[in-house]
Design a protein around this motif. Structure first.
Motif, mmCIF file in Angstrom:
data_model
loop_
_atom_site.group_PDB
_atom_site.id
_atom_site.type_symbol
_atom_site.label_atom_id
_atom_site.label_comp_id
_atom_site.label_asym_id
_atom_site.label_seq_id
_atom_site.Cartn_x
_atom_site.Cartn_y
_atom_site.Cartn_z
ATOM 1 N N VAL A 14 11.820 37.830 98.532
ATOM 2 C CA VAL A 14 11.960 38.964 97.614
ATOM 3 C C VAL A 14 10.724 39.857 97.719
ATOM 4 C CG1 VAL A 14 12.154 39.630 95.187
ATOM 5 C CG2 VAL A 14 13.428 37.663 96.027
ATOM 6 N N ASP A 15 9.548 39.255 97.740
ATOM 7 C CA ASP A 15 8.309 40.019 97.878
ATOM 8 C C ASP A 15 8.277 40.771 99.209
ATOM 9 O OD1 ASP A 15 6.971 39.201 95.420
ATOM 10 O OD2 ASP A 15 6.814 37.228 96.346
ATOM 11 N N ALA A 17 10.845 41.849 100.976
ATOM 12 C CA ALA A 17 11.798 42.963 100.940
ATOM 13 C C ALA A 17 11.231 44.151 100.168
ATOM 14 C CB ALA A 17 13.109 42.496 100.305
ATOM 15 N N PHE A 18 10.637 43.890 99.013
ATOM 16 C CA PHE A 18 10.082 44.984 98.212
ATOM 17 C C PHE A 18 8.823 45.567 98.825
ATOM 18 C CE2 PHE A 18 13.013 43.515 94.987
ATOM 19 C CZ PHE A 18 13.353 44.694 94.341
ATOM 20 N N THR A 22 11.225 49.795 98.261
ATOM 21 C CA THR A 22 11.935 49.444 97.031
ATOM 22 C C THR A 22 13.442 49.403 97.247
ATOM 23 O OG1 THR A 22 10.188 50.479 95.735
ATOM 24 C CG2 THR A 22 12.251 50.045 94.599
ATOM 25 N N GLY A 25 14.513 46.237 98.886
ATOM 26 C CA GLY A 25 14.535 45.137 97.931
ATOM 27 C C GLY A 25 15.729 45.203 96.994
ATOM 28 N N TRP A 63 15.796 36.867 90.046
ATOM 29 C CA TRP A 63 14.809 37.252 91.055
ATOM 30 C C TRP A 63 13.407 37.337 90.468
ATOM 31 C CZ3 TRP A 63 16.847 41.532 94.830
ATOM 32 C CH2 TRP A 63 18.016 41.081 95.436
ATOM 33 N N THR A 72 6.188 43.703 92.938
ATOM 34 C CA THR A 72 7.604 43.343 93.013
ATOM 35 C C THR A 72 8.169 43.140 91.617
ATOM 36 O OG1 THR A 72 7.296 42.285 95.161
ATOM 37 C CG2 THR A 72 9.257 41.681 93.927
#
Length: 121
Positions: A14-15, A17-18, A22, A25, A63, A72
């Motif tokens: 997740v981190d 992707a962001f 943005t 994510g 998430w 994030t």
């Protein structure tokens, strides 16, 4: 595209992707680590090759538990707040128009604009 990311220790997919963007994510629906599908909660290790699968994905509040970086978590909170505002606005519109529909006759009877609107040719 072969981008090297500088993430803190304990960072998850997740981190990653962001940190790319943005929108990446927010649109993420899955992740592949070293060519294998993995859960988005996977903790990244040095040298992992991450492929973010994007499309019609939407973040879930779960998430927030997986997000380790402050930025994030901030972006996720901002997204959830905007979704909440949107839902509240839609609910308010529904209540308002329902009220107008139920009280239409009383409103028209007591409105001074009705006479002005009917006099215009």
């Amino acid at each position: 595209n072969g981008k090297i990311l500088n993430l803190s220790k304990g960072a998850t997919a997740v981190d990653a992707a962001f940190s790319i963007h943005t929108e990446v994510g927010l649109g993420m629906h899955g992740v592949e680590i070293n060519g294998k599908p993995m859960p988005i909660s996977y903790v990244l290790k040095n040298g992992d090759v991450v492929s973010i699968l994007t499309g019609e994905g939407r973040p879930s509040t779960e998430w927030m538990r997986f997000a380790k970086s402050r930025s994030t978590r901030s972006k996720l909170r901002q997204y959830f707040r905007s979704q909440q505002r949107s839902c509240i606005r839609k609910s308010g519109e529904m209540i308002f128009f329902d009220y107008l529909l139920q009280n239409r006759d009383v409103i028209l009877q007591n409105s001074y604009l009705v006479d002005a609107c009917t006099e215009v040719p």
